[in-house]
Design a protein around this motif. Structure first.
Motif, mmCIF file in Angstrom:
data_model
loop_
_atom_site.group_PDB
_atom_site.id
_atom_site.type_symbol
_atom_site.label_atom_id
_atom_site.label_comp_id
_atom_site.label_asym_id
_atom_site.label_seq_id
_atom_site.Cartn_x
_atom_site.Cartn_y
_atom_site.Cartn_z
ATOM 1 N N GLY A 89 0.799 -1.203 0.000
ATOM 2 C CA GLY A 89 0.000 0.000 0.000
ATOM 3 C C GLY A 89 0.838 1.262 0.000
ATOM 4 O O GLY A 89 0.311 2.358 0.067
ATOM 5 N N ARG A 90 2.148 1.112 -0.065
ATOM 6 C CA ARG A 90 3.045 2.266 -0.111
ATOM 7 C C ARG A 90 3.707 2.332 -1.482
ATOM 8 O O ARG A 90 3.994 1.314 -2.094
ATOM 9 N N LYS A 91 3.972 3.530 -1.925
ATOM 10 C CA LYS A 91 4.548 3.765 -3.245
ATOM 11 C C LYS A 91 5.988 3.233 -3.311
ATOM 12 O O LYS A 91 6.777 3.424 -2.385
ATOM 13 N N LEU A 92 6.317 2.579 -4.419
ATOM 14 C CA LEU A 92 7.677 2.122 -4.671
ATOM 15 C C LEU A 92 8.534 3.338 -5.010
ATOM 16 O O LEU A 92 8.201 4.112 -5.913
ATOM 17 N N VAL A 93 9.641 3.533 -4.287
ATOM 18 C CA VAL A 93 10.472 4.724 -4.500
ATOM 19 C C VAL A 93 11.908 4.386 -4.875
ATOM 20 O O VAL A 93 12.663 5.260 -5.284
ATOM 21 N N GLY A 94 12.308 3.132 -4.738
ATOM 22 C CA GLY A 94 13.682 2.776 -5.096
ATOM 23 C C GLY A 94 13.993 1.329 -4.788
ATOM 24 O O GLY A 94 13.113 0.548 -4.397
ATOM 25 N N TRP A 95 15.271 0.994 -4.952
ATOM 26 C CA TRP A 95 15.741 -0.372 -4.747
ATOM 27 C C TRP A 95 17.102 -0.344 -4.091
ATOM 28 O O TRP A 95 17.895 0.582 -4.292
ATOM 29 N N LEU A 96 17.395 -1.388 -3.339
ATOM 30 C CA LEU A 96 18.747 -1.694 -2.920
ATOM 31 C C LEU A 96 19.185 -2.882 -3.754
ATOM 32 O O LEU A 96 18.510 -3.916 -3.772
ATOM 33 N N VAL A 97 20.285 -2.749 -4.471
ATOM 34 C CA VAL A 97 20.777 -3.802 -5.359
ATOM 35 C C VAL A 97 22.098 -4.305 -4.800
ATOM 36 O O VAL A 97 22.971 -3.510 -4.435
ATOM 37 N N SER A 98 22.244 -5.637 -4.718
ATOM 38 C CA SER A 98 23.475 -6.217 -4.191
ATOM 39 C C SER A 98 23.977 -7.332 -5.097
ATOM 40 O O SER A 98 23.199 -8.161 -5.569
ATOM 41 N N PHE A 99 25.293 -7.332 -5.307
ATOM 42 C CA PHE A 99 25.945 -8.426 -6.015
ATOM 43 C C PHE A 99 26.830 -9.223 -5.061
ATOM 44 O O PHE A 99 27.519 -10.140 -5.495
ATOM 45 N N THR A 100 26.835 -8.861 -3.775
ATOM 46 C CA THR A 100 27.589 -9.645 -2.798
ATOM 47 C C THR A 100 26.742 -10.771 -2.227
ATOM 48 O O THR A 100 27.284 -11.794 -1.819
ATOM 49 N N ILE A 101 25.430 -10.615 -2.216
ATOM 50 C CA ILE A 101 24.539 -11.680 -1.739
ATOM 51 C C ILE A 101 24.474 -12.788 -2.785
ATOM 52 O O ILE A 101 24.515 -13.970 -2.465
ATOM 53 N N ASP A 102 24.382 -12.403 -4.047
ATOM 54 C CA ASP A 102 24.308 -13.335 -5.177
ATOM 55 C C ASP A 102 25.065 -12.699 -6.329
ATOM 56 O O ASP A 102 24.815 -11.536 -6.670
ATOM 57 N N ALA A 103 25.976 -13.433 -6.933
ATOM 58 C CA ALA A 103 26.802 -12.893 -8.017
ATOM 59 C C ALA A 103 25.965 -12.442 -9.212
ATOM 60 O O ALA A 103 26.389 -11.567 -9.976
ATOM 61 N N LEU A 104 24.766 -13.014 -9.382
ATOM 62 C CA LEU A 104 23.896 -12.611 -10.487
ATOM 63 C C LEU A 104 23.093 -11.363 -10.147
ATOM 64 O O LEU A 104 22.459 -10.776 -11.008
ATOM 65 N N PHE A 108 16.100 -5.379 -3.648
ATOM 66 C CA PHE A 108 15.086 -5.243 -2.614
ATOM 67 C C PHE A 108 14.362 -3.927 -2.850
ATOM 68 O O PHE A 108 14.994 -2.893 -3.079
ATOM 69 N N LYS A 109 13.041 -3.956 -2.783
ATOM 70 C CA LYS A 109 12.242 -2.757 -3.029
ATOM 71 C C LYS A 109 12.254 -1.842 -1.813
ATOM 72 O O LYS A 109 12.147 -2.304 -0.682
ATOM 73 N N LEU A 110 12.381 -0.553 -2.080
ATOM 74 C CA LEU A 110 12.246 0.470 -1.039
ATOM 75 C C LEU A 110 10.914 1.158 -1.253
ATOM 76 O O LEU A 110 10.596 1.578 -2.374
ATOM 77 N N ARG A 111 10.142 1.291 -0.204
ATOM 78 C CA ARG A 111 8.827 1.907 -0.274
ATOM 79 C C ARG A 111 8.852 3.261 0.439
ATOM 80 O O ARG A 111 9.732 3.531 1.258
ATOM 81 N N GLU A 112 7.867 4.080 0.117
ATOM 82 C CA GLU A 112 7.731 5.371 0.766
ATOM 83 C C GLU A 112 7.603 5.163 2.276
ATOM 84 O O GLU A 112 6.956 4.235 2.734
ATOM 85 N N GLY A 113 8.247 6.024 3.056
ATOM 86 C CA GLY A 113 8.224 5.890 4.508
ATOM 87 C C GLY A 113 9.452 5.153 4.996
ATOM 88 O O GLY A 113 10.521 5.227 4.407
#
Length: 188
Positions: A89-104, A108-113
């Motif tokens: 129910g919250r607006k999608l505002v960004g992402w956290l992207v990692s290549f250390t958790i998985d090489a591919l 993770f979605k960041l939501r408003e708030g």
């Protein structure tokens, strides 16, 4: 003498066989071309052709099988909605992207708030890293800006490799918590 024969189509097959098992019989159609076959007996484990029917959203559909719909596409698709929408129910505002958790790569979605990052199952973003605290970091999106605060974690938070307890984040910033590195990507 070779134990294999070569057919006219270039297939090798054992010489104990009368004819090439890979080639169609003389009376069969050309398998190199797309064919429309009609009047096939109804078999539940095969592809179904559904003509001029609407999908009823109140009836459970078996989408584990291929179904070909003909007729008005808009009419067939109007009632199809994903049943696994994972929105809060919250607006999608960004992402956290990692290549250390998985090489591919993993995102993770960041939501408003408020978005809490940590190893605890109750966090918005759960990261399994032995060096990350239960509630390690809070990322807040408010009035068009990303802000962060280290939640008194054991190993701290590093923004662009500088130890920092709180502040603003910009698109492209690297966030290191524990052994995990994220890149912040803004949806704006």
């Amino acid at each position: 003498m070779s134990k294999y024969n070569l057919c006219a189509n270039g297939h090798y097959y054992e010489n104990t066989l009368q004819k090439c098992p890979y080639c169609p019989d003389a009376g069969q159609t050309d398998f190199n071309k797309t064919q429309i076959i009609q009047n096939i007996p109804n078999n539940d484990d095969k592809t179904q052709l559904i003509e001029n029917q609407n999908i009823n959203p109140n009836v459970k559909q078996d989408f584990n099988k291929t179904a070909i719909f003909s007729g008005n596409i808009e009419q067939n698709q109007q009632n199809i909605t994903p049943n696994n929408s994972n929105t809060t129910g919250r607006k999608l505002v960004g992402w956290l992207v990692s290549f250390t958790i998985d090489a591919l790569g993993v995102d993770f979605k960041l939501r408003e708030g408020r978005n809490i990052v940590g190893s605890d199952a109750g966090c918005d973003i759960v990261v399994q890293d032995g060096q990350i605290s239960g509630k390690h970091l809070t990322i807040l999106y408010r009035m068009g800006e990303f802000k962060f605060k280290d939640e008194l974690s054991t190993n701290g938070t590093f923004i662009n490799e500088v130890f920092t307890e709180d502040g603003n984040l910009q698109d492209g910033d690297n966030i290191r918590i524990g052994n995990t590195i994220f890149k912040l990507r803004s949806a704006n």
